[in-house]
Design a protein around this motif. Structure first.
Motif, short mmCIF file in Angstrom:
data_model
loop_
_atom_site.label_atom_id
_atom_site.label_comp_id
_atom_site.label_asym_id
_atom_site.label_seq_id
_atom_site.Cartn_x
_atom_site.Cartn_y
_atom_site.Cartn_z
N LEU A 59 0.84 -1.20 0.00
CA LEU A 59 0.00 0.00 0.00
C LEU A 59 0.87 1.25 0.00
N LYS A 60 1.96 1.17 0.73
CA LYS A 60 2.88 2.28 0.84
C LYS A 60 3.45 2.62 -0.55
N SER A 61 3.91 1.59 -1.26
CA SER A 61 4.52 1.83 -2.56
C SER A 61 3.48 2.35 -3.53
N LYS A 62 2.24 1.95 -3.33
CA LYS A 62 1.16 2.42 -4.19
C LYS A 62 0.94 3.92 -3.95
N CYS A 63 1.01 4.31 -2.68
CA CYS A 63 0.82 5.71 -2.30
C CYS A 63 1.90 6.59 -2.92
N CYS A 64 3.08 6.03 -3.09
CA CYS A 64 4.19 6.81 -3.61
C CYS A 64 4.22 6.82 -5.13
N GLY A 65 3.16 6.39 -5.75
CA GLY A 65 3.06 6.50 -7.20
C GLY A 65 3.21 5.20 -7.96
N GLY A 66 3.68 4.14 -7.27
CA GLY A 66 3.84 2.86 -7.95
C GLY A 66 2.49 2.21 -8.20
N GLU A 67 2.41 1.38 -9.20
CA GLU A 67 1.17 0.68 -9.48
C GLU A 67 1.26 -0.75 -8.97
N ALA A 68 0.38 -1.10 -8.03
CA ALA A 68 0.35 -2.47 -7.55
C ALA A 68 -0.56 -3.29 -8.46
N PRO A 69 -0.01 -4.33 -9.06
CA PRO A 69 -0.83 -5.16 -9.94
C PRO A 69 -1.98 -5.81 -9.18
N THR A 70 -3.11 -5.93 -9.81
CA THR A 70 -4.24 -6.58 -9.17
C THR A 70 -3.88 -8.02 -8.84
N GLY A 71 -4.26 -8.44 -7.66
CA GLY A 71 -4.00 -9.82 -7.27
C GLY A 71 -2.67 -10.02 -6.58
N LEU A 72 -1.92 -8.94 -6.43
CA LEU A 72 -0.61 -9.10 -5.79
C LEU A 72 -0.75 -9.47 -4.33
N ILE A 73 -1.75 -8.91 -3.69
CA ILE A 73 -1.98 -9.26 -2.28
C ILE A 73 -2.32 -10.74 -2.16
N GLU A 74 -3.16 -11.22 -3.07
CA GLU A 74 -3.50 -12.65 -3.06
C GLU A 74 -2.24 -13.49 -3.26
N GLN A 75 -1.36 -13.00 -4.12
CA GLN A 75 -0.11 -13.70 -4.41
C GLN A 75 0.75 -13.80 -3.15
N ILE A 76 0.84 -12.69 -2.45
CA ILE A 76 1.63 -12.67 -1.22
C ILE A 76 1.04 -13.64 -0.21
N LYS A 77 -0.29 -13.62 -0.10
CA LYS A 77 -0.96 -14.51 0.85
C LYS A 77 -0.64 -15.96 0.56
N SER A 78 -0.73 -16.35 -0.71
CA SER A 78 -0.51 -17.76 -1.04
C SER A 78 0.95 -18.12 -0.85
N GLN A 79 1.85 -17.17 -1.09
CA GLN A 79 3.27 -17.44 -0.86
C GLN A 79 3.52 -17.74 0.60
N ILE A 80 2.92 -16.94 1.46
CA ILE A 80 3.12 -17.14 2.89
C ILE A 80 2.52 -18.48 3.31
N ASN A 81 1.37 -18.82 2.75
CA ASN A 81 0.76 -20.10 3.08
C ASN A 81 1.61 -21.27 2.61
N GLN A 82 2.26 -21.11 1.47
CA GLN A 82 3.10 -22.16 0.93
C GLN A 82 4.31 -22.40 1.82
N ASN A 83 4.78 -21.34 2.44
CA ASN A 83 5.97 -21.46 3.27
C ASN A 83 5.72 -22.20 4.57
N THR A 84 4.46 -22.46 4.86
CA THR A 84 4.12 -23.10 6.12
C THR A 84 3.74 -24.57 5.90
N PRO A 85 4.48 -25.49 6.47
CA PRO A 85 4.09 -26.89 6.35
C PRO A 85 2.80 -27.13 7.12
N SER A 86 1.88 -27.83 6.52
CA SER A 86 0.59 -28.03 7.19
C SER A 86 0.62 -29.26 8.06
#
Ligand SMILES: [Zn+2]
Length: 71
Positions: free
Chosen positions: A44-71
């Protein structure tokens, strides 16, 4: 979870930060939430500073974090 929000927002006292960091060493759910919140906040910060956050990037981050955790 309330405390997590305070930490992520940078409004915690150094005492609270210390406590939470110690807690995260032993508590994976809290560590994961913290990681995710920080990632989103940075995004969100980088978006505020003029950068464009691609749609779905948050979802991407979420799934990455989930992948890093052994279930
Ligand atoms: Zn915890």
């Amino acid at each position: 979870m309330e405390m997590l929000q305070i930490i992520v927002d940078g409004e915690a006292t150094s005492e609270q930060q210390e406590y939470f960091k110690n807690h995260m060493d032993r508590c994976l759910p809290c560590f994961k939430s913290y990681d995710l919140d920080m990632a989103i906040k940075q995004l969100l910060k980088s978006k505020c500073c003029g950068g464009e956050a691609p749609t779905g990037l948050i979802e991407q981050i979420k799934s990455q974090i989930n992948q890093n955790t052994p279930s």
